[in-house]
Structure formats: C-alpha cells, structure tokens
Design a protein around this motif. Structure first.
Motif, PDB file in Angstrom:
ATOM      1  N   GLY A 364       0.791  -1.232   0.000  1.00 49.77           N
ATOM      2  CA  GLY A 364       0.000   0.000   0.000  1.00 49.77           C
ATOM      3  C   GLY A 364       0.817   1.272   0.000  1.00 49.77           C
ATOM      4  N   PHE A 365       2.121   1.163  -0.285  1.00 50.25           N
ATOM      5  CA  PHE A 365       3.000   2.332  -0.234  1.00 50.25           C
ATOM      6  C   PHE A 365       3.842   2.440  -1.511  1.00 50.25           C
ATOM      7  CE2 PHE A 365       2.511   0.607   4.130  1.00 50.25           C
ATOM      8  CZ  PHE A 365       1.804   1.652   4.705  1.00 50.25           C
ATOM      9  N   PRO A 366       3.219   2.663  -2.668  1.00 51.04           N
ATOM     10  CA  PRO A 366       3.993   2.762  -3.921  1.00 51.04           C
ATOM     11  C   PRO A 366       4.967   3.933  -3.861  1.00 51.04           C
ATOM     12  CG  PRO A 366       1.733   3.533  -4.236  1.00 51.04           C
ATOM     13  CD  PRO A 366       1.777   2.912  -2.881  1.00 51.04           C
ATOM     14  N   ASP A 367       6.221   3.656  -4.175  1.00 53.87           N
ATOM     15  CA  ASP A 367       7.288   4.677  -4.115  1.00 53.87           C
ATOM     16  C   ASP A 367       7.370   5.341  -2.739  1.00 53.87           C
ATOM     17  OD1 ASP A 367       8.000   4.240  -6.797  1.00 53.87           O
ATOM     18  OD2 ASP A 367       6.369   5.548  -7.461  1.00 53.87           O
ATOM     19  N   GLY A 368       6.941   4.619  -1.727  1.00 53.91           N
ATOM     20  CA  GLY A 368       7.015   5.138  -0.360  1.00 53.91           C
ATOM     21  C   GLY A 368       5.907   6.108  -0.004  1.00 53.91           C
ATOM     22  N   LYS A 369       4.984   6.373  -0.941  1.00 49.74           N
ATOM     23  CA  LYS A 369       3.920   7.345  -0.677  1.00 49.74           C
ATOM     24  C   LYS A 369       2.983   6.829   0.414  1.00 49.74           C
ATOM     25  CE  LYS A 369       4.053   9.095  -5.413  1.00 49.74           C
ATOM     26  NZ  LYS A 369       3.380   9.108  -6.733  1.00 49.74           N
ATOM     27  N   GLY A 370       2.718   7.690   1.391  1.00 50.60           N
ATOM     28  CA  GLY A 370       1.824   7.314   2.481  1.00 50.60           C
ATOM     29  C   GLY A 370       2.503   6.552   3.604  1.00 50.60           C
ATOM     30  N   PHE A 371       3.788   6.195   3.412  1.00 50.90           N
ATOM     31  CA  PHE A 371       4.490   5.458   4.467  1.00 50.90           C
ATOM     32  C   PHE A 371       4.776   6.414   5.620  1.00 50.90           C
ATOM     33  CE2 PHE A 371       7.742   2.979   6.613  1.00 50.90           C
ATOM     34  CZ  PHE A 371       7.324   1.675   6.397  1.00 50.90           C
ATOM     35  N   PRO A 372       4.434   6.040   6.834  1.00 45.06           N
ATOM     36  CA  PRO A 372       4.626   6.968   7.960  1.00 45.06           C
ATOM     37  C   PRO A 372       6.105   7.233   8.231  1.00 45.06           C
ATOM     38  CG  PRO A 372       4.028   4.788   8.756  1.00 45.06           C
ATOM     39  CD  PRO A 372       3.869   4.749   7.260  1.00 45.06           C
ATOM     40  N   GLN A 373       6.417   8.470   8.584  1.00 45.33           N
ATOM     41  CA  GLN A 373       7.789   8.752   9.019  1.00 45.33           C
ATOM     42  C   GLN A 373       8.045   7.994  10.309  1.00 45.33           C
ATOM     43  OE1 GLN A 373       9.280  12.766   8.658  1.00 45.33           O
ATOM     44  NE2 GLN A 373      10.271  12.630  10.669  1.00 45.33           N
ATOM     45  N   PHE A 374       9.230   7.437  10.444  1.00 47.13           N
ATOM     46  CA  PHE A 374       9.508   6.604  11.606  1.00 47.13           C
ATOM     47  C   PHE A 374      10.882   6.932  12.182  1.00 47.13           C
ATOM     48  CE2 PHE A 374      12.442   3.655   9.496  1.00 47.13           C
ATOM     49  CZ  PHE A 374      12.109   3.839   8.153  1.00 47.13           C
ATOM     50  N   THR A 375      11.162   6.332  13.340  1.00 42.39           N
ATOM     51  CA  THR A 375      12.397   6.633  14.070  1.00 42.39           C
ATOM     52  C   THR A 375      13.261   5.378  14.209  1.00 42.39           C
ATOM     53  OG1 THR A 375      11.306   8.370  15.342  1.00 42.39           O
ATOM     54  CG2 THR A 375      13.359   7.491  16.255  1.00 42.39           C
ATOM     55  N   ILE A 376      14.529   5.538  13.909  1.00 41.96           N
ATOM     56  CA  ILE A 376      15.521   4.482  14.143  1.00 41.96           C
ATOM     57  C   ILE A 376      16.262   4.832  15.429  1.00 41.96           C
ATOM     58  CG2 ILE A 376      17.492   3.207  13.227  1.00 41.96           C
ATOM     59  CD1 ILE A 376      16.783   4.414  10.454  1.00 41.96           C
ATOM     60  N   THR A 377      16.207   3.964  16.424  1.00 46.02           N
ATOM     61  CA  THR A 377      16.900   4.223  17.695  1.00 46.02           C
ATOM     62  C   THR A 377      18.177   3.396  17.772  1.00 46.02           C
ATOM     63  OG1 THR A 377      14.818   4.734  18.817  1.00 46.02           O
ATOM     64  CG2 THR A 377      16.688   4.152  20.210  1.00 46.02           C
ATOM     65  N   ALA A 378      19.245   4.027  18.219  1.00 46.85           N
ATOM     66  CA  ALA A 378      20.559   3.365  18.269  1.00 46.85           C
ATOM     67  C   ALA A 378      21.307   3.791  19.522  1.00 46.85           C
ATOM     68  CB  ALA A 378      21.375   3.738  17.027  1.00 46.85           C
ATOM     69  N   SER A 379      22.231   2.910  19.948  1.00 47.80           N
ATOM     70  CA  SER A 379      23.169   3.269  21.011  1.00 47.80           C
ATOM     71  C   SER A 379      24.219   4.203  20.445  1.00 47.80           C
ATOM     72  CB  SER A 379      23.836   2.007  21.567  1.00 47.80           C
ATOM     73  OG  SER A 379      24.993   2.345  22.316  1.00 47.80           O
ATOM     74  N   ALA A 380      24.795   5.030  21.306  1.00 54.34           N
ATOM     75  CA  ALA A 380      25.893   5.905  20.875  1.00 54.34           C
ATOM     76  C   ALA A 380      27.175   5.115  20.675  1.00 54.34           C
ATOM     77  CB  ALA A 380      26.117   7.006  21.905  1.00 54.34           C
ATOM     78  N   ASN A 381      27.193   3.842  21.096  1.00 54.23           N
ATOM     79  CA  ASN A 381      28.402   3.023  21.029  1.00 54.23           C
ATOM     80  C   ASN A 381      28.347   2.044  19.853  1.00 54.23           C
ATOM     81  OD1 ASN A 381      29.690   4.196  23.147  1.00 54.23           O
ATOM     82  ND2 ASN A 381      29.545   2.452  24.533  1.00 54.23           N
ATOM     83  N   ARG A 382      29.465   1.373  19.662  1.00 52.88           N
ATOM     84  CA  ARG A 382      29.586   0.224  18.749  1.00 52.88           C
ATOM     85  C   ARG A 382      29.227   0.557  17.303  1.00 52.88           C
ATOM     86  NH1 ARG A 382      26.610  -1.648  23.070  1.00 52.88           N
ATOM     87  NH2 ARG A 382      24.777  -1.883  21.748  1.00 52.88           N
ATOM     88  N   GLY A 383      29.422   1.794  16.895  1.00 53.51           N
ATOM     89  CA  GLY A 383      29.166   2.160  15.508  1.00 53.51           C
ATOM     90  C   GLY A 383      27.701   2.219  15.131  1.00 53.51           C
ATOM     91  N   GLN A 384      26.802   2.106  16.108  1.00 46.98           N
ATOM     92  CA  GLN A 384      25.382   2.069  15.777  1.00 46.98           C
ATOM     93  C   GLN A 384      24.860   3.361  15.147  1.00 46.98           C
ATOM     94  OE1 GLN A 384      22.621   0.471  18.582  1.00 46.98           O
ATOM     95  NE2 GLN A 384      23.796  -1.379  18.970  1.00 46.98           N
ATOM     96  N   PRO A 385      25.338   4.558  15.569  1.00 47.22           N
ATOM     97  CA  PRO A 385      24.858   5.762  14.888  1.00 47.22           C
ATOM     98  C   PRO A 385      25.154   5.747  13.383  1.00 47.22           C
ATOM     99  CG  PRO A 385      25.880   6.345  16.968  1.00 47.22           C
ATOM    100  CD  PRO A 385      26.179   4.894  16.743  1.00 47.22           C
TER     101      PRO A 385
END
Length: 530
Positions: A364-385
């Motif tokens: 239901g999201f052709p070319d990403g249209k309508g896909f909700p903005q979302f959050t990626i959470t990461a630790s400040a360590n281990r290269g995660q950012p």
C-alpha cells in the motif's frame, strides 16, 4: 558519526609524535593492568548484563567455561553429572574455593544466588538463562511464591542439584555461563543492596574489588584466597569512560594510558590498520554474533511481512560493513551465525531493490507514498549511529521512506530497550553475541523468549523450537532447527546486517590475554606483563 578529515589528520600526526611512547610507557610495571570500561549499571553479578560482565568476569568464577570445541572446562565445579532421568544435574564444588575474606564458598551460596536471580523483585535480566529449571519461570513471573518449589537445592555443603522442567541437553552449556556465579549469602542478607560496596563485596574469582568511584574508576587487587592459578598481575585499574568507549579507549591507548583497548571506532580502523606500530598491536577475533535492525512487530506497518521484506531487500550490507568495520566484519543476510546449528544461508531472503519496491507497493506504499515517518533508535556506542545513518539513507534512496534517528548513551539505550517490552517503537539497531554455542540460545532465549523485545510470534516456529530443545539425537535436532530457521528467515522479523569481528589493541608487553570465545570476555588473571 564520521570524524572531520582535519581531526583525523591531526590524530595521525599526534600518534606519530608519540610513536616512541606507544607500547613502552608501561614497561617496568608488571604488577598493574590498566584498562577502560563504560560505567557498569550493576556490579551485582545477579543483575549484570552490560559493561559489568567484563568487570565481574575478573571478580567471580563460574562453575565452568566452554572451550573452543564446546567442551566444559571445570572451574569452581569439581564435577557435573547428569542423572539417568536426563533432568537432574548434580554439581559438586571444589571445596578449595573461598571468598575473598577467606570464608569457604558453599552450595548454599550457589543456591541462594540462582534463586535470587529468579526472585521477581530483582527483575534480573539474567533470569531467562535459568528458565529451563523446574518452576523457575513460574516463580520469576510471580505465578508461584515459594522459592523452595524451584528445582535448585543444596544436597550437601559442597553439592547442589538442579532439575530442569524437561530434558534439556543444552543446559550443560548454560552451566558455564559467566552470569551464573555465586554471591555470598551471609553478606548479601546482612548488607542488602550495599553488599556491592567495596568494603562489603566478596568475590570468589582471581580478583577482589578494593575501590569504586561512580563514573570515574574501579580498582581490583588479587584475591589472596583464590583457588585457581594465582594471577601474575596483582592490580587492575579501570578508568570509566564518560563518552564513546571505543573513542576513549583508542585515545588512551595511543598515549600509553591503558594497556588494552577492546574496540576501535569505525572511522579509525583504516588508520590503525595502516599504522606501523598500531597494526602490530591489533588483534582481531571473529565472534559468533550478529548485528541487525529490528521492528516493533506489534504495530503497523511493521506487522506487515511485505514491509519488513521490502526494507530488508533495500539494504546494501556490503556497504554497511565497509563503512562500519573497514571490511573486518562479514555481511550476513541470515540471523544465526554459520557456527550455530540450524543456521542455513540458503534461507536468506532473496531479491533486488526492484523487488523491494514491488513489495512496498503491494503493502500500500507505492514509491514510499503514504508510508509513515519513523524513528531508528541506536546506542551511541559500537558504531550504531553510523549504521542508523546508512540505513536511513538507503531506505530514503531506494524506497522513498523517511526516518529520523534517535541516538542514546549506552546505559540509557539499554534501559530504553528493556522498557520496549511494553512501550512502542519503530526500528532499533541491536545485536546478539552467543552466550553459548547452541541454537537454544538464539531460537530460544533470543526469539521465543523475546529478549530484545522484537515481539515475533509464530506458533509453528515456537513448537519447532520446543521440540528441538528436548531432542537428544543431534542429527534430528539440527533438522528441526533447520525447519525453524526457514520460518524465521521468511518472516523477516529482523534485518540481519553483519557478523562482527572484535578488534582489540594490546600493548606488546602484555602476554596471554585471550578472548574467551563466547561473548567478548577475557580474563586478566591469566595474562602477564613482561
């Protein structure tokens, strides 16, 4: 978080300027080992699952360790025997082991410690590793209140028995877990939460705690009553890093302030590999672990398999490995490392970016249209950012979806992950290093036990894991876990990214500091300084 070029040039010049100092400043002092750690959330071994496991590995002795072939090497245990029922484990302790005040370590200390882990008031993250024990899970979840109903009991001063709920052949390996150590019953009952203060804390390992200043330092000295091989290094001085641990360690190592660094920042790996001095002190260890991105499967759009598969197919794993590890890690499209029975690279999700776009459109999201903005959470360590930044860019470029990034300090990140058991989220970067080399650790504790709060549920998968856990025929067991693996990879609850390689830096005059082979533990008591 790639450092500005100017800083990298400056850092290289700084190292060259101190080249003669690197590796020799500590020469002559063979009694003290200097290292760095993040601030441990817990010093109590019944709670330790973060930086504290590296500290506690020097203080507390488990029953056994696993060698590189998966065999038990006894430590405080004198013998470990399985009864004819396949469920009753009898552990006889070596009576020579004593606490750091000279008192003997008894079976009661072990029984008390393991039941304390399961006490629901402790809310210990170690508890899942004892869930195979009869009535352990029911007690831990408050369904029964009597600790005596748990299948752990002392049968003598130096003997105790553990009864599992069902036949669990992999439980032998769990007996070597570094989390399952004793605590001094009398001291804990007398001092309560203050038993971990340096003036109270007793340990049964090669070292004893002598001082701790929160957020600053930890000091240990050799335990004079340790029953194992006496440490040649008499003192350990740990400086607590206040910012990114890898960055802090590298800076301190290059100025000869510490003898050992357990990781290298992503942006500095090429420089270290190219440096004439540092490259000689670089020690890589490929370890059975996986780094991934995971979703909250209880929520839309993450509960749609087509969305999960689309995001997975849109990821360039080789590019991530090149950026994060300078190709020292290994890209992977499956969750289980190849060394774990049940792993099968052929089960990996296959397809192209065009396939990913098609799947997202079908959702239901052709070319990403309508896909909700979302959050990626990461630790400040281990290269995660950096991983989060790369995923953010790949998903934007390939699918037209937009993400923001939330980076948390390591201990804040761990607390945040723990709270996701009931709290919602979108995507997080996470990882798992084998606690023991068995599929039960991955399919069981990690997935069915939902240790990382991914919330993946599949009755067919869970039934296979339960069946595989109790199967005693090795060939049949692997077949069962292969079937489970196929279900897991098709469902794509996570996006496997790569199998990491630990990169250590060790001063040339430090000898015999070895990687244990599971997790990323090491034992300073077995090293020496020339």
């Amino acid at each position: 978080m790639i450092l500005p070029r100017a800083f990298r040039v400056s850092a290289s010049a700084f190292v060259l300027g101190l080249g003669l100092a690197v590796g020799v400043a500590h020469a002559g002092n063979t009694k003290t080992f200097r290292m760095m750690s993040g601030e441990p959330r817990f010093m109590d071994p019944n709670l330790a699952t973060d930086f504290s496991i590296f500290v506690n590995a020097q203080l507390f002795e488990p029953l056994a360790r696993l060698d590189d072939k998966g065999n038990l090497v006894l430590r405080q245990a004198k013998s470990i025997e399985l009864g004819r029922d396949g469920r009753t484990w009898t552990i006889t302790l070596n009576p020579a082991y004593k606490w750091s005040n000279g008192d003997v370590v008894t079976a009661q200390d072990w029984v008390y410690s393991w039941k304390r882990i399961l006490d629901p008031k402790m809310a210990s993250e170690v508890a899942p590793f004892l869930s195979d024990v009869e009535n352990a899970e029911a007690y831990n979840k408050g369904k029964i209140a009597d600790p005596d109903a748990v299948g752990i009991k002392a049968t003598g001063e130096f003997t105790f028995q553990v009864t599992t709920a069902v036949v669990a052949p992999y439980f032998r390996a769990k007996l070597a877990l570094p989390y399952l150590t004793p605590v001094p019953k009398a001291v804990v009952e007398k001092a309560g939460d203050k038993w971990i203060a340096p003036e109270n804390m007793l340990s049964n390992g090669p070292y004893k705690l002598v001082s701790r200043i929160n957020d600053q330092s930890i000091t240990m000295e050799a335990n004079p009553y340790y029953a194992g091989q006496k440490p040649q290094i008499e003192k350990i001085e740990i400086t607590v890093a206040s910012d990114d641990l890898c960055t802090a360690q590298l800076r301190a190592f290059e100025t000869s302030e510490i003898d050992f660094a357990s990781c290298i920042p992503s942006q500095d790996i090429p420089r270290v590999k190219a440096d004439a001095e540092l490259s000689k002190q670089l020690v890589p260890y490929a370890i059975p672990g996986t780094i991934w991105a995971q979703y909250d499967l209880t929520r839309a759009p993450w509960n749609d398999k087509r969305v999960r598969q689309a995001l997975s197919l849109a990821v360039d794993r080789k590019a991530i490995v090149a950026a994060v590890s300078d190709d020292t890690a290994n890209p992977t499209a499956t969750l289980l490392p190849a060394s774990i029975a049940g792993s099968n690279a052929a089960d990996a999700l296959k397809g192209s970016v065009d396939d990913a776009k098609k799947l997202l459109a079908e959702a239901g999201f052709p070319d990403g249209k309508g896909f909700p903005q979302f959050t990626i959470t990461a630790s400040a360590n281990r290269g995660q950012p950096l991983i989060a930044q790369l995923l953010q860019q790949m998903w934007q470029d390939n699918l037209g979806v937009t993400a923001t990034i939330n980076v948390l300090e390591e201990n804040a990140y761990r607390s945040w992950v723990k709270s996701r058991k009931t709290e919602p989220y979108d995507v997080m970067i996470n990882q798992w290093y084998s606690d023991y080399s068995d599929p039960a650790n991955w399919f069981g504790e990690l997935i069915v036990g939902d240790y990382r709060n991914n919330h993946f549920t599949s009755p067919e998968f869970a039934d296979l894991v339960a069946k595989g856990n109790v199967e005693t025929d090795p060939t049949k067991r692997v077949e069962i876990f292969h079937a489970a693996n196929k279900i897991l990879e098709d469902a794509a609850p996570m996006i496997p990214l790569y199998n990491p390689t630990d990169l250590w830096l060790i001063m040339p005059n430090v000898k015999n500091l070895q990687h244990e082979g599971v997790l990323d533990l090491y034992h300073i008591g077995e090293a020496n300084i020339d």
